[in-house]
Design a protein around this motif. Structure first.
Motif: not given
Length: 254
Positions: A112-113, A116, A131, A140, A144, A148, A157
């Motif tokens: 995910c990071e 991003l 996450q 994280p 993140a 986020l 978040t």
């Protein structure tokens, strides 16, 4: 150049990087990040490349970090286990050329990071962003919590990171993580269309626009507007601007 965990190709004016650990659902290991960074640098130095795409498979963009490798790193290096990984992420973020993430399936944890860290995120309808690090007793470590929070706000978040709940594709778009949803069979084609469209535009303006947008994360509103104005002047002062403007006006007359 041959890699172990990524595939790379050049298609017209775009560079395409495919994460390639299918048996591990593209779990991110240090070798993968090293190869990814090396290829991004190659595409950055290639003047014929105007935009970069990072993609995974139909089932998984990147399903978290390689847990086995992480355990060994922590045993060997302790709290400094992920320092090199952090440097790899800085390098990706600092790439001057636009990077498009084409996300299908899982984008979890470091995956995910990684998404991003890109500039445009295009998602398939089966995409999932999460996450789940807190279930391992850690948080994280590659942006993140900060990214986020600026995108989702504090409450969403907090829920996402404190519970590990994953967002589906519709939520990711509605909350501002992703640009739009594309049917899975069309995802990579649409990512290429975006990259090709960007490559048709004046390169200096594209690079300065990306930079100005990214600066909004680090500056107050007034500072950001002043930075934007400075970058706009650089475009106006470029020799190519007059020609672009002339061509635009002539095309409108047709």
């Amino acid at each position: 150049m041959e890699y172990q965990y990524i595939l790379s190709q050049k298609k017209e004016s775009i560079g395409i990087i495919t994460l390639n650990r299918p048996k591990a659902l593209n779990a991110v290991c240090e070798q993968m990040l090293q190869e990814l960074n090396q290829q991004i640098k190659i595409f950055t130095q290639d003047e014929s490349i105007s935009a970069i795409i990072i993609r995974g498979s139909d089932k998984s963009f990147a399903a978290g970090i390689d847990i086995g490798e992480l355990e060994k790193k922590v045993e060997t290096f302790g709290i400094d286990a992920l320092d090199q990984t952090y440097e790899y992420f800085k390098s990706i973020t600092n790439c001057p050329k636009p990077i498009i993430a084409a996300v299908a399936g899982y984008a979890l944890g470091i995956g995910c990071e990684l998404a991003l860290s890109c500039d445009i995120i295009l998602v398939a309808d089966n995409a999932r962003f999460g996450q789940p690090e807190i279930s391992l007793g850690v948080i994280p470590g590659f942006g993140a919590t900060q990214r986020l929070c600026k995108i989702l706000g504090k409450s969403k978040t907090m829920e996402m990171i404190l519970t590990g709940r994953a967002l589906n594709a519709e939520e990711a778009v509605n909350y501002g993580i992703a640009s739009r949803i594309v049917a899975l069979p069309d995802l990579f084609y649409e990512a290429e269309k975006i990259a090709l469209r960007i490559s048709e535009l004046p390169k200096q303006a594209v690079i300065l626009a990306k930079d100005a947008i990214n600066q909004s994360f680090n500056m107050s509103l007034n500072e950001g507007i002043a930075y934007e104005n400075k970058s706009c002047k650089l475009c106006l002062g470029a020799k190519s601007f007059s020609q672009y403007l002339h061509n635009f006006i002539e095309n409108r007359k047709k």
